[in-house]
Design a protein around this motif. Structure first.
Motif, PDB file in Angstrom:
ATOM      1  N   GLU A  93       0.705  -1.455  -0.407  1.00  0.00           N
ATOM      2  CA  GLU A  93       0.220  -0.065   0.262  1.00  0.00           C
ATOM      3  C   GLU A  93       0.619   1.113   0.023  1.00  0.00           C
ATOM      4  N   THR A  97      -3.776   4.077  -1.131  1.00  0.00           N
ATOM      5  CA  THR A  97      -3.977   3.512  -2.492  1.00  0.00           C
ATOM      6  C   THR A  97      -2.991   1.906  -2.568  1.00  0.00           C
ATOM      7  N   ILE A  99      -1.016  -1.255  -4.736  1.00  0.00           N
ATOM      8  CA  ILE A  99      -0.225  -1.361  -5.963  1.00  0.00           C
ATOM      9  C   ILE A  99       0.382  -3.238  -5.648  1.00  0.00           C
ATOM     10  N   PRO A 193      -5.092  -1.338 -15.542  1.00  0.00           N
ATOM     11  CA  PRO A 193      -4.093  -0.340 -14.323  1.00  0.00           C
ATOM     12  C   PRO A 193      -3.170   0.462 -15.323  1.00  0.00           C
ATOM     13  N   ARG A 194      -3.650   1.600 -14.469  1.00  0.00           N
ATOM     14  CA  ARG A 194      -2.199   2.687 -14.448  1.00  0.00           C
ATOM     15  C   ARG A 194      -1.409   1.981 -13.556  1.00  0.00           C
ATOM     16  N   ILE A 196       1.805   2.840 -11.319  1.00  0.00           N
ATOM     17  CA  ILE A 196       2.090   3.841 -10.531  1.00  0.00           C
ATOM     18  C   ILE A 196       3.817   4.083 -10.499  1.00  0.00           C
ATOM     19  N   THR A 205       2.064  -1.288 -10.537  1.00  0.00           N
ATOM     20  CA  THR A 205       0.899  -0.825 -11.053  1.00  0.00           C
ATOM     21  C   THR A 205      -0.160  -1.040  -9.579  1.00  0.00           C
ATOM     22  N   GLU A 206      -1.631   0.219 -10.351  1.00  0.00           N
ATOM     23  CA  GLU A 206      -2.695  -0.254  -8.941  1.00  0.00           C
ATOM     24  C   GLU A 206      -3.276  -1.486  -9.135  1.00  0.00           C
ATOM     25  N   TYR A 207      -3.566  -1.461  -7.406  1.00  0.00           N
ATOM     26  CA  TYR A 207      -4.212  -2.654  -7.342  1.00  0.00           C
ATOM     27  C   TYR A 207      -5.988  -2.711  -8.323  1.00  0.00           C
ATOM     28  N   HIS A 265     -12.544  -1.579 -11.168  1.00  0.00           N
ATOM     29  CA  HIS A 265     -11.414  -0.377 -10.494  1.00  0.00           C
ATOM     30  C   HIS A 265     -12.177   0.414  -9.230  1.00  0.00           C
TER      31      HIS A 265
END
Length: 403
Positions: A93, A97, A99, A193-194, A196, A205-207, A265
């Motif tokens: 985290e 967020t 990750i 996903p974005r 990071i 990447t974002e989870y 998301h």
């Protein structure tokens, strides 16, 4: 021990139990851990230690290095499900967020040796090579200065003019990962996903929460609420697949489609596709197939992407002939079959499934109604009709339970 001397039979039973039960269990556990079928959080922390050792040796750079290794802002480090991919190293985290840290699995060095000394390419040579990688993997013909700008932005480097040696080291590894390339150059779309950031040869990447079904076996019998949930899930999947057809320079093919590769998301509950290790633009898949020699159609397959064998040229000359909709109908909506026998029912197979939806799904899954693996894509009108029918059925069932 005196008891065992008096009772030799008990000693034999004890040894038999040890050999047949305890030792095999230990071996099985060792194999499961060794081949990473599951892991403990200590393994994730060991991976963090390895990353940070590289940073302390000044061999790593990236925007996530300091938060992970110095400021300790990245916390709650834990294992992540290995069902997704062996490239996944751990979950954590950062700033509230979730990750996921990943790294490439296979690496071809960009450097070489002369008289035992490691030699690196110049920045110009590196960017030229990187431009070729982007063209070869994503069919994007970008100028070198655009490649440099995107890469500097991806690793969050403040120096916009040149690449430092440690940045070349990191990017030399990262660009060999297809998912990293896709996230770097297709980042403007909300279907993945974005990205990071990075630290050395690792990126995060974002989870995204994998889709959850009400039953692990997707039983044929379920209640109305569960059926509505599945219909809504199917509609979201079709909307995402449509974006992959229309929102990019050319259609994007998912060559390894699985339900748990789709995820929700956190912010807007929209759908994302999480595992990008085997997704490619259509032109890249076409080139892959046309370079293959074949004796039969079975030789013209790359995971879920399929082509047909030309009996005269002995090549998969047509390129990819199916698409994401066909595979999704076959594997996700209808379910897993073996020898034309349904083994695990799919997302849209239920006691509530109307006959007209079942017919549309069968046509989508196998437009030619042939034997063997389907190799033709459904036409756009069939897909549109299927989507409309799913939404219509979902609204009908919702109206029944809402007064």
């Amino acid at each position: 021990m005196s008891l065992y001397r008096k009772l030799p039979l008990s000693r034999c039973i004890y040894r038999y139990f040890l050999l047949t039960c305890i030792l095999p269990s230990i071996v099985i556990l060792y194999v499961l851990f060794h081949f990473k079928f599951f892991c403990l959080s200590v393994h994730a922390k060991q991976k963090v230690d390895q990353i940070c050792k590289s940073l302390h040796k000044k061999d790593s750079t990236g925007n996530l290095c300091l938060p992970l290794c110095v400021k300790e802002e990245i916390n709650s480090v834990s294992c992540y499900s290995f069902k997704s991919t062996k490239r996944v190293k751990f979950k954590a985290e950062w700033k509230g967020t979730g990750i996921i840290f990943k790294s490439p699995t296979r690496i071809t060095p960009f450097h070489w040796y002369e008289n035992g000394k490691k030699i690196y390419p110049s920045e110009k040579q590196f960017l030229t090579a990187l431009r070729a990688v982007v063209k070869n993997q994503l069919n994007l013909n970008l100028p070198v200065n655009t490649i440099l700008r995107i890469m500097k932005k991806t690793i969050h480097s403040k120096d916009s003019d040149v690449l430092k040696q440690e940045e070349i080291d990191a990017l030399s590894t990262l660009v060999q990962d297809n998912e990293f390339l896709v996230l770097s150059f297709f980042h403007g779309n909300d279907v993945f996903p974005r990205l990071i950031g990075t630290c050395g040869s690792h990126y995060a990447t974002e989870y995204v929460e994998p889709l959850q079904v009400t039953s692990s076996l997707m039983a044929l019998t379920d209640n109305v609420e569960e059926w509505i949930q599945r219909l809504q899930m199917a509609a979201q999947i079709l909307e995402l697949l449509k974006k992959l057809e229309t929102d990019f320079q050319e259609p994007i093919h998912l060559c390894d489609i699985q339900l748990h590769h789709f995820g929700t998301h956190k912010e807007d509950e929209s759908l994302r596709y999480m595992d990008l290790s085997k997704i490619y633009p259509k032109s890249i898949i076409n080139r892959l197939f046309r370079n293959l020699t074949c004796q039969s159609d079975e030789d013209c397959e790359f995971y879920d992407c399929r082509s047909k064998c030309n009996r005269f040229s002995k090549t998969c000359a047509q390129g990819v002939t199916n698409n994401n909709f066909q595979v999704t109908c076959e594997k996700i909506f209808l379910g897993w079959r073996r020898s034309n026998t349904l083994i695990v029912p799919g997302l849209l197979l239920s006691e509530h499934t109307p006959s007209d939806l079942a017919a549309v799904l069968r046509h989508c899954s196998n437009p030619e109604n042939g034997t063997g693996k389907p190799r033709r894509a459904p036409d756009a009108n069939s897909v549109k009709r299927m989507h409309e029918l799913i939404v219509e059925i979902e609204q009908t069932f919702v109206s029944r339970i809402i007064p």
